[in-house]
Design a protein around this motif. Structure first.
Motif, PDB file in Angstrom:
ATOM      1  N   ILE A 109      24.333 -10.561 113.286  1.00 18.00           N
ATOM      2  CA  ILE A 109      23.069 -10.877 113.939  1.00 18.00           C
ATOM      3  C   ILE A 109      23.377 -11.652 115.211  1.00 18.00           C
ATOM      4  N   ALA A 110      22.583 -11.417 116.247  1.00 22.49           N
ATOM      5  CA  ALA A 110      22.799 -12.089 117.534  1.00 22.49           C
ATOM      6  C   ALA A 110      21.460 -12.391 118.169  1.00 22.49           C
ATOM      7  N   MET A 111      21.427 -13.450 118.975  1.00 22.85           N
ATOM      8  CA  MET A 111      20.238 -13.723 119.791  1.00 22.85           C
ATOM      9  C   MET A 111      20.630 -13.489 121.240  1.00 22.85           C
ATOM     10  N   ALA A 143      22.834  -8.643 123.771  1.00 17.81           N
ATOM     11  CA  ALA A 143      22.235  -7.770 122.765  1.00 17.81           C
ATOM     12  C   ALA A 143      22.800  -6.363 122.865  1.00 17.81           C
ATOM     13  N   GLN A 144      22.849  -5.840 124.085  1.00 19.20           N
ATOM     14  CA  GLN A 144      23.329  -4.471 124.259  1.00 19.20           C
ATOM     15  C   GLN A 144      24.816  -4.351 123.979  1.00 19.20           C
ATOM     16  N   GLY A 145      25.586  -5.362 124.401  1.00 18.47           N
ATOM     17  CA  GLY A 145      27.016  -5.335 124.137  1.00 18.47           C
ATOM     18  C   GLY A 145      27.315  -5.350 122.658  1.00 18.47           C
ATOM     19  N   VAL A 146      26.633  -6.223 121.910  1.00 16.69           N
ATOM     20  CA  VAL A 146      26.840  -6.298 120.463  1.00 16.69           C
ATOM     21  C   VAL A 146      26.377  -5.012 119.788  1.00 16.69           C
ATOM     22  N   ALA A 147      25.182  -4.547 120.138  1.00 13.43           N
ATOM     23  CA  ALA A 147      24.620  -3.357 119.499  1.00 13.43           C
ATOM     24  C   ALA A 147      25.491  -2.123 119.738  1.00 13.43           C
ATOM     25  N   TYR A 148      25.938  -1.952 120.974  1.00 12.53           N
ATOM     26  CA  TYR A 148      26.735  -0.767 121.310  1.00 12.53           C
ATOM     27  C   TYR A 148      28.056  -0.743 120.550  1.00 12.53           C
ATOM     28  N   LEU A 157      31.740   0.682 115.793  1.00 11.16           N
ATOM     29  CA  LEU A 157      32.610   0.227 114.713  1.00 11.16           C
ATOM     30  C   LEU A 157      31.966   0.382 113.332  1.00 11.16           C
ATOM     31  N   GLY A 158      30.749   0.918 113.277  1.00  6.15           N
ATOM     32  CA  GLY A 158      30.079   1.114 112.000  1.00  6.15           C
ATOM     33  C   GLY A 158      29.575  -0.167 111.369  1.00  6.15           C
ATOM     34  N   ILE A 159      29.184  -1.146 112.190  1.00  3.44           N
ATOM     35  CA  ILE A 159      28.722  -2.445 111.705  1.00  3.44           C
ATOM     36  C   ILE A 159      27.214  -2.547 111.912  1.00  3.44           C
ATOM     37  N   PRO A 160      26.424  -2.798 110.864  1.00  6.03           N
ATOM     38  CA  PRO A 160      24.976  -2.981 111.049  1.00  6.03           C
ATOM     39  C   PRO A 160      24.701  -4.196 111.935  1.00  6.03           C
ATOM     40  N   ALA A 161      23.755  -4.054 112.861  1.00  8.89           N
ATOM     41  CA  ALA A 161      23.475  -5.137 113.804  1.00  8.89           C
ATOM     42  C   ALA A 161      21.980  -5.417 113.875  1.00  8.89           C
ATOM     43  N   THR A 162      21.642  -6.709 113.838  1.00  7.48           N
ATOM     44  CA  THR A 162      20.276  -7.174 114.053  1.00  7.48           C
ATOM     45  C   THR A 162      20.275  -8.049 115.299  1.00  7.48           C
ATOM     46  N   ILE A 163      19.358  -7.791 116.215  1.00 13.42           N
ATOM     47  CA  ILE A 163      19.300  -8.533 117.469  1.00 13.42           C
ATOM     48  C   ILE A 163      17.941  -9.217 117.579  1.00 13.42           C
ATOM     49  N   VAL A 164      17.959 -10.529 117.812  1.00 16.96           N
ATOM     50  CA  VAL A 164      16.734 -11.301 118.011  1.00 16.96           C
ATOM     51  C   VAL A 164      16.588 -11.583 119.502  1.00 16.96           C
ATOM     52  N   THR A 218      18.674  -1.740 123.972  1.00 16.65           N
ATOM     53  CA  THR A 218      19.267  -2.267 122.743  1.00 16.65           C
ATOM     54  C   THR A 218      18.879  -1.407 121.547  1.00 16.65           C
ATOM     55  N   ARG A 219      17.634  -1.002 121.481  1.00 21.86           N
ATOM     56  CA  ARG A 219      17.175  -0.143 120.385  1.00 21.86           C
ATOM     57  C   ARG A 219      17.891   1.202 120.391  1.00 21.86           C
ATOM     58  N   ARG A 220      18.231   1.675 121.573  1.00 21.90           N
ATOM     59  CA  ARG A 220      18.922   2.970 121.663  1.00 21.90           C
ATOM     60  C   ARG A 220      20.288   2.936 120.980  1.00 21.90           C
ATOM     61  N   HIS A 221      20.841   1.750 120.809  1.00 19.69           N
ATOM     62  CA  HIS A 221      22.137   1.625 120.133  1.00 19.69           C
ATOM     63  C   HIS A 221      21.978   1.397 118.634  1.00 19.69           C
ATOM     64  N   ASP A 222      20.785   1.738 118.115  1.00 23.36           N
ATOM     65  CA  ASP A 222      20.504   1.719 116.675  1.00 23.36           C
ATOM     66  C   ASP A 222      20.505   0.326 116.062  1.00 23.36           C
ATOM     67  N   ALA A 223      20.348  -0.695 116.870  1.00 19.86           N
ATOM     68  CA  ALA A 223      20.237  -2.043 116.319  1.00 19.86           C
ATOM     69  C   ALA A 223      18.790  -2.307 115.894  1.00 19.86           C
ATOM     70  N   GLU A 224      18.634  -3.161 114.884  1.00 18.31           N
ATOM     71  CA  GLU A 224      17.299  -3.639 114.528  1.00 18.31           C
ATOM     72  C   GLU A 224      16.933  -4.749 115.505  1.00 18.31           C
ATOM     73  N   VAL A 225      15.862  -4.574 116.252  1.00 20.13           N
ATOM     74  CA  VAL A 225      15.452  -5.551 117.252  1.00 20.13           C
ATOM     75  C   VAL A 225      14.235  -6.327 116.737  1.00 20.13           C
ATOM     76  N   ILE A 226      14.349  -7.648 116.764  1.00 20.66           N
ATOM     77  CA  ILE A 226      13.263  -8.528 116.355  1.00 20.66           C
ATOM     78  C   ILE A 226      12.886  -9.398 117.552  1.00 20.66           C
ATOM     79  N   ILE A 227      11.628  -9.360 117.949  1.00 17.19           N
ATOM     80  CA  ILE A 227      11.145 -10.218 119.024  1.00 17.19           C
ATOM     81  C   ILE A 227      10.614 -11.502 118.386  1.00 17.19           C
ATOM     82  N   SER A 228      11.264 -12.624 118.680  1.00 19.36           N
ATOM     83  CA  SER A 228      10.870 -13.890 118.068  1.00 19.36           C
ATOM     84  C   SER A 228      11.223 -15.045 118.991  1.00 19.36           C
ATOM     85  N   GLY A 229      10.257 -15.935 119.223  1.00 17.40           N
ATOM     86  CA  GLY A 229      10.508 -17.113 120.047  1.00 17.40           C
ATOM     87  C   GLY A 229      10.174 -16.880 121.497  1.00 17.40           C
TER      88      GLY A 229
END
Length: 420
Positions: free
Chosen positions: A94-96, A102-107, A112-119, A132-143
Motif C-alpha cells: 500500500i502507498a500514499m 502511485a504510478q511507479g508503485v502500481a506499474y 512483479l505480480g504484487i497486489p497494490a493499493t494506492i491512497v 494509476t488505475r490503468r496499472h490495475d492498482a486499487e485506488v482509494i481517494i482519502s484525505g
C-alpha cells in the motif's frame, strides 16, 4: 516571508565523515542501479543550447519525464519492491501518493505480480488517478492532504497486513532515486551544480549522497514551491505558511521526511523558493524551447534559475525534469496565461456608441495595426455606460508588449477609450 528565489544557506564543504554517518551510502545507490537496470529507462541527459544562452550558464537537462510512467518515482519504487520477501509480495503493498509515486508503485507491482493499493488525496489531478488505475492498482481517494492520505494508508495497511511503500522517507526509495545523479555525472562529469525539486526530499537526498560521494565539491540546490516551503522551514527553523493550490502539487508536502531532512541538512547547500508565476513560466518555456511537457514540480528547477540567473552565471548546471504528468487542460491554461504575461494575448474593454459601423471601425483599425482579434463580445446591460453606448470587450493577439503599446496608442488617437 522569504522572497521567490531566496536561498537558505551557502556552499558546504563535505568530508568523508559527513557521508559516513548517514543512513544511506554510495554502495546502496550503485546496488540499486544494478537492481533496476533494464526495467527503468536510462533517460537522456542533454545540454540545452537555448536555455543556456537565456540563463547565462551551461544547462544540462535530465529527462525523467520520459520514463514509462513519466516520473523518476519508478526508480525508488522498484528498488523498494524488489526488497520485499515472498510473504510480503503475496500479501501486497500500500502507498500514499499525489500521483507519481502511485504510478511507479502500481506499474512495477503489476510487473512483479504484487497486489497494490494506492491512497490518493482529494484534488489529485485526474490524469494521475486514471493512469494509476490503468496499472490495475486499487485506488482509494482519502484525505485532503498527502499527510491525511498517509494516515489512512498506515491504518489500512496494518489492518490488512500490507507493506507500506513510503514515497520518500525510506533508504531504499532514496537509493533508487539516487541513480539519477549517477547517470547525470556519467554523461556530464563536468557538472558543478545540481538543481533538484524538493517535496518530501526523497529525490534530492539520494542524489546528494551519490553526487557528494563522487564529487564532494559539487553544489546542490533544492527548490520548493513558495506555497509549500516545508523543507525550507525544517532546515532553517522557520514558520513560513503552507497553503493553497500549487501547480507543483507533486512537491506540495507539508511534512518532509525525518531521514531526508537529516541528509539535506548535511549535504544540500541551498533551498530556493519559487512562486506560481515562476513555475508557470518554466513549464511554458520548456514546452516552447525543448518541446517537452513537464508538470509544475518538474519545472521547479528551471523556475529557480530563471528567477535568479546571476546566482548560476557561468556554472555547469544539471536540472532534473522530474515528472511530466500534467493535465492537458492545465497545460492549455498555463500556455495561455504565459501569452498574456508576454503581451501577446490581451483583453481590452472599449466604450463605443451603440450604432452601426463602430465595431467595424475598431476591427479595421486593429487590422491595420497588425493585431488579430480572437474573441468579441458586447455588454449593453451590465455596465454603467449610457443607454446609447455599449461596452466592447475584445481579446486580441499581438507580437509582444511593444506591439500592444503601439495598438493602444493608435486606438487612443482614433478617439477610442480602450482599457486593458
Amino acid at each position: 516571508m522569504a522572497k521567490a528565489g531566496e536561498t537558505s544557506r551557502q556552499d558546504k564543504q563535505i568530508t568523508a565523515a559527513d557521508l559516513g554517518g548517514l543512513p544511506l551510502a554510495l554502495a546502496d545507490i550503485t546496488a540499486a542501479a544494478a537492481i533496476i537496470r533494464g526495467a527503468v529507462a536510462v533517460t537522456d541527459c542533454n545540454p540545452s543550447r537555448t536555455l543556456s544562452e537565456i540563463c547565462g550558464c551551461n544547462i544540462w537537462l535530465k529527462f525523467e519525464n520520459h520514463q514509462f510512467t513519466s516520473s523518476f518515482k519508478e526508480r525508488g519504487a522498484l528498488n523498494r519492491l524488489q526488497a520485499l520477501s515472498s510473504e510480503q509480495r503475496a500479501r501486497g503493498v500500500i502507498a500514499m501518493s499525489a500521483g507519481n509515486h502511485a504510478q511507479g508503485v502500481a506499474y512495477h507491482a503489476r510487473r512483479l505480480g504484487i497486489p497494490a493499493t494506492i491512497v490518493m488525496p482529494a484534488g489529485t489531478p485526474m490524469v494521475k488517478v486514471e493512469n494509476t488505475r490503468r496499472h490495475d492498482a486499487e485506488v482509494i481517494i482519502s484525505g485532503q492532504t498527502l499527510e491525511e492520505s498517509g494516515a489512512f494508508a498506515r491504518q489500512r495497511g496494518n489492518a490488512q497486513g500490507l507493506t507500506l511503500i513510503h514515497p520518500y522517507d525510506d533508504p531504499l526509495i532514496m537509493a533508487g532515486n539516487g541513480t539519477v545523479a549517477l547517470e547525470m555525472l556519467e554523461v556530464a562529469p563536468g557538472l558543478d551544480t545540481l538543481v533538484v525539486p524538493i517535496g518530501g526530499g526523497g529525490l534530492i537526498s539520494g542524489m546528494a549522497v551519490a553526487a557528494r560521494s563522487l564529487k564532494p565539491e559539487l553544489r546542490i540546490i533544492g527548490v520548493q514551491a513558495q506555497l509549500y516551503p516545508s523543507m525550507y522551514n525544517a532546515i532553517n527553523d522557520e514558520q513560513l505558511p503552507m497553503r493553497g493550490d500549487t501547480l507543483a502539487e507533486g512537491i506540495a508536502v507539508k511534512e518532509p521526511g525525518r531521514i531526508t531532512t537529516e541528509i539535506i541538512r548535511k549535504l544540500v547547500d541551498e533551498i530556493a523558493l519559487v512562486t506560481e508565476d515562476e513555475i508557470e513560466r518554466a513549464v511554458a518555456t520548456l514546452i516552447a524551447i525543448e518541446k517537452t511537457v513537464v508538470e509544475g514540480a518538474g519545472a521547479a528547477g528551471l523556475a529557480a534559475i530563471l528567477a535568479a540567473p546571476d546566482r548560476f552565471r557561468g556554472r555547469n548546471v544539471g536540472l532534473v525534469l522530474s515528472g511530466g504528468n500534467i493535465d492537458t487542460r492545465l497545460i492549455a491554461s498555463v500556455l495561455t496565461r504565459e501569452l498574456a504575461r508576454e503581451g501577446r494575448l490581451t483583453q481590452l474593454a472599449i466604450d463605443i456608441p451603440d450604432r452601426p459601423g463602430r465595431l467595424a471601425a475598431v476591427a479595421s483599425l486593429l487590422a491595420e495595426a497588425g493585431a488579430n482579434i480572437i474573441e468579441v463580445s458586447h455588454q449593453r446591460t451590465f455596465s454603467d455606460l449610457p443607454a446609447k453606448a455599449t461596452l466592447l470587450q475584445l481579446v486580441i493577439e499581438t507580437r509582444d508588449k511593444a506591439h500592444l503599446e503601439e495598438v493602444m496608442v493608435r486606438l487612443g488617437a482614433a478617439g477610442f477609450k480602450a482599457r486593458l
